[in-house]
Design a protein around this motif. Sequence first.
Motif, PDB file in Angstrom:
ATOM      1  N   THR A  89       0.812  -1.218   0.000  1.00  0.00           N
ATOM      2  CA  THR A  89       0.000   0.000   0.000  1.00  0.00           C
ATOM      3  C   THR A  89       0.844   1.265   0.000  1.00  0.00           C
ATOM      4  O   THR A  89       0.324   2.364  -0.219  1.00  0.00           O
ATOM      5  CB  THR A  89      -0.916   0.024   1.243  1.00  0.00           C
ATOM      6  OG1 THR A  89      -0.105  -0.079   2.423  1.00  0.00           O
ATOM      7  CG2 THR A  89      -1.903  -1.135   1.203  1.00  0.00           C
ATOM      8  N   LYS A  90       2.136   1.126   0.226  1.00  0.00           N
ATOM      9  CA  LYS A  90       3.023   2.284   0.333  1.00  0.00           C
ATOM     10  C   LYS A  90       4.071   2.320  -0.762  1.00  0.00           C
ATOM     11  O   LYS A  90       4.415   3.392  -1.262  1.00  0.00           O
ATOM     12  CB  LYS A  90       3.709   2.273   1.709  1.00  0.00           C
ATOM     13  CG  LYS A  90       4.664   3.417   1.942  1.00  0.00           C
ATOM     14  CD  LYS A  90       5.277   3.344   3.348  1.00  0.00           C
ATOM     15  CE  LYS A  90       6.247   4.485   3.590  1.00  0.00           C
ATOM     16  NZ  LYS A  90       6.832   4.431   4.958  1.00  0.00           N
ATOM     17  N   HIS A  91       4.596   1.147  -1.125  1.00  0.00           N
ATOM     18  CA  HIS A  91       5.702   1.094  -2.085  1.00  0.00           C
ATOM     19  C   HIS A  91       5.234   0.670  -3.470  1.00  0.00           C
ATOM     20  O   HIS A  91       4.229  -0.028  -3.613  1.00  0.00           O
ATOM     21  CB  HIS A  91       6.784   0.134  -1.570  1.00  0.00           C
ATOM     22  CG  HIS A  91       7.403   0.574  -0.287  1.00  0.00           C
ATOM     23  ND1 HIS A  91       7.077   0.020   0.936  1.00  0.00           N
ATOM     24  CD2 HIS A  91       8.326   1.540  -0.022  1.00  0.00           C
ATOM     25  CE1 HIS A  91       7.768   0.607   1.893  1.00  0.00           C
ATOM     26  NE2 HIS A  91       8.539   1.530   1.331  1.00  0.00           N
ATOM     27  N   ARG A 113       2.499   4.493 -10.986  1.00  0.00           N
ATOM     28  CA  ARG A 113       1.791   5.077  -9.850  1.00  0.00           C
ATOM     29  C   ARG A 113       2.540   4.751  -8.570  1.00  0.00           C
ATOM     30  O   ARG A 113       2.776   3.584  -8.250  1.00  0.00           O
ATOM     31  CB  ARG A 113       0.376   4.506  -9.751  1.00  0.00           C
ATOM     32  CG  ARG A 113      -0.461   5.085  -8.591  1.00  0.00           C
ATOM     33  CD  ARG A 113      -0.791   6.526  -8.840  1.00  0.00           C
ATOM     34  NE  ARG A 113      -1.609   7.101  -7.772  1.00  0.00           N
ATOM     35  CZ  ARG A 113      -1.989   8.374  -7.742  1.00  0.00           C
ATOM     36  NH1 ARG A 113      -1.628   9.184  -8.731  1.00  0.00           N
ATOM     37  NH2 ARG A 113      -2.720   8.843  -6.753  1.00  0.00           N
ATOM     38  N   ILE A 114       2.970   5.794  -7.858  1.00  0.00           N
ATOM     39  CA  ILE A 114       3.625   5.602  -6.566  1.00  0.00           C
ATOM     40  C   ILE A 114       2.550   5.751  -5.504  1.00  0.00           C
ATOM     41  O   ILE A 114       1.975   6.835  -5.349  1.00  0.00           O
ATOM     42  CB  ILE A 114       4.747   6.627  -6.358  1.00  0.00           C
ATOM     43  CG1 ILE A 114       5.796   6.503  -7.475  1.00  0.00           C
ATOM     44  CG2 ILE A 114       5.410   6.430  -5.001  1.00  0.00           C
ATOM     45  CD1 ILE A 114       6.891   7.531  -7.408  1.00  0.00           C
ATOM     46  N   PRO A 115       2.230   4.694  -4.764  1.00  0.00           N
ATOM     47  CA  PRO A 115       1.099   4.736  -3.829  1.00  0.00           C
ATOM     48  C   PRO A 115       1.201   5.825  -2.769  1.00  0.00           C
ATOM     49  O   PRO A 115       0.191   6.408  -2.373  1.00  0.00           O
ATOM     50  CB  PRO A 115       1.120   3.344  -3.190  1.00  0.00           C
ATOM     51  CG  PRO A 115       1.799   2.476  -4.187  1.00  0.00           C
ATOM     52  CD  PRO A 115       2.836   3.351  -4.819  1.00  0.00           C
ATOM     53  N   GLU A 116       2.415   6.091  -2.314  1.00  0.00           N
ATOM     54  CA  GLU A 116       2.605   7.110  -1.285  1.00  0.00           C
ATOM     55  C   GLU A 116       3.943   7.787  -1.513  1.00  0.00           C
ATOM     56  O   GLU A 116       4.949   7.123  -1.752  1.00  0.00           O
ATOM     57  CB  GLU A 116       2.573   6.471   0.107  1.00  0.00           C
ATOM     58  CG  GLU A 116       2.696   7.450   1.261  1.00  0.00           C
ATOM     59  CD  GLU A 116       2.602   6.755   2.617  1.00  0.00           C
ATOM     60  OE1 GLU A 116       3.482   7.002   3.470  1.00  0.00           O
ATOM     61  OE2 GLU A 116       1.658   5.962   2.814  1.00  0.00           O
ATOM     62  N   THR A 120       2.676  13.414  -0.394  1.00  0.00           N
ATOM     63  CA  THR A 120       1.255  13.085  -0.340  1.00  0.00           C
ATOM     64  C   THR A 120       1.035  11.618  -0.008  1.00  0.00           C
ATOM     65  O   THR A 120       1.723  10.744  -0.535  1.00  0.00           O
ATOM     66  CB  THR A 120       0.537  13.423  -1.660  1.00  0.00           C
ATOM     67  OG1 THR A 120      -0.807  12.948  -1.606  1.00  0.00           O
ATOM     68  CG2 THR A 120       1.221  12.774  -2.849  1.00  0.00           C
ATOM     69  N   LYS A 121       0.054  11.364   0.840  1.00  0.00           N
ATOM     70  CA  LYS A 121      -0.295   9.996   1.224  1.00  0.00           C
ATOM     71  C   LYS A 121      -1.171   9.326   0.172  1.00  0.00           C
ATOM     72  O   LYS A 121      -1.365   8.112   0.210  1.00  0.00           O
ATOM     73  CB  LYS A 121      -1.031   9.998   2.570  1.00  0.00           C
ATOM     74  CG  LYS A 121      -0.211  10.527   3.747  1.00  0.00           C
ATOM     75  CD  LYS A 121       0.928   9.595   4.093  1.00  0.00           C
ATOM     76  CE  LYS A 121       1.685  10.071   5.330  1.00  0.00           C
ATOM     77  NZ  LYS A 121       2.811   9.177   5.687  1.00  0.00           N
ATOM     78  N   THR A 122      -1.721  10.112  -0.750  1.00  0.00           N
ATOM     79  CA  THR A 122      -2.607   9.560  -1.770  1.00  0.00           C
ATOM     80  C   THR A 122      -1.877   9.159  -3.043  1.00  0.00           C
ATOM     81  O   THR A 122      -2.481   8.637  -3.967  1.00  0.00           O
ATOM     82  CB  THR A 122      -3.708  10.573  -2.112  1.00  0.00           C
ATOM     83  OG1 THR A 122      -3.108  11.796  -2.562  1.00  0.00           O
ATOM     84  CG2 THR A 122      -4.576  10.856  -0.885  1.00  0.00           C
ATOM     85  N   GLY A 123      -0.586   9.391  -3.086  1.00  0.00           N
ATOM     86  CA  GLY A 123       0.213   8.930  -4.205  1.00  0.00           C
ATOM     87  C   GLY A 123       0.288   9.902  -5.370  1.00  0.00           C
ATOM     88  O   GLY A 123      -0.491  10.855  -5.459  1.00  0.00           O
ATOM     89  N   GLU A 124       1.239   9.646  -6.262  1.00  0.00           N
ATOM     90  CA  GLU A 124       1.444  10.473  -7.452  1.00  0.00           C
ATOM     91  C   GLU A 124       1.912   9.583  -8.594  1.00  0.00           C
ATOM     92  O   GLU A 124       2.382   8.470  -8.388  1.00  0.00           O
ATOM     93  CB  GLU A 124       2.495  11.546  -7.185  1.00  0.00           C
ATOM     94  CG  GLU A 124       2.080  12.596  -6.161  1.00  0.00           C
ATOM     95  CD  GLU A 124       3.170  13.617  -5.913  1.00  0.00           C
ATOM     96  OE1 GLU A 124       2.908  14.804  -6.130  1.00  0.00           O
ATOM     97  OE2 GLU A 124       4.277  13.212  -5.493  1.00  0.00           O
TER      98      GLU A 124
END
Length: 256
Positions: A89-91, A113-116, A120-124
């Motif tokens: 969920t993070k990596h 897509r980078i999850p976090e 930002t915690k919503t990813g970029e």
Amino acid sequence: MAHSTWSPWNILPEQLNAVLDGAAELVPPGSKRPICEPFTVQIILQICTHLNLSKGLDAAVLACLTISFYSLARLGELLVKTLKAFKPTKHVKRSDVVMDVEDRHGLKATKIRIPETKTTKTGEDIFYAEQSNLSDPKAALENHFAINDPLSHHHLFAYKVKGKRQPLMKDKFMERINFAAKKASLNLMQGHGLRIGGTLEYLLRGVSFEVVKSMGRWSSNAFALYLRKHAMIMAPYLQDTPLLEPFMQYSMPPVR
């Protein structure tokens, strides 16, 4: 019991800058980090010659190296600190990659897509396109997939070790990069040099400052520090005969 009182510290921006500049002057030379040398395409090509791309670790390292460089990603967004630190969920995972995204002109790019992220915690999303030499991130990622074949929920740069896959750690990545750099008689490199180097590469290609700022996902003009620290960026603008006059009209950041 005495009550503590406080009042806001109202300081003008120029006063704050003067304080910070003064503090910087008092820093002992031995406590300052050395200037971070930027990666270049040529450095990446030299490193390539000293990696065994048929081996799992080196295949993953080259994929991460080239993707980080051309996408202007922070290395910490792509790698893990420890083997047990990986969290889907993070990596970034293999399932976060979408290859050959095509625009209306038929131009293709890869989206990850980078999850976090750091901001930002919503990813970029990060993007890069195919290149015409051995620093091509698309070819490097395809080779990594062919050698290591991480599953969709695995770390994107997971590689095989004794039949099992493990996420690529930042320390391991830098260890292999500097092993290859030493073999190529290069200086030891630092991870942040990838983001610096990718930024310089696009600016030297004539990509506008605003586009590079967007690619690097900077929310401020902090990226302009690259201009002051690297003479190669300013060189075309300093010649007695303008070399990039049409380009300068739309690429130079406005003076405020």
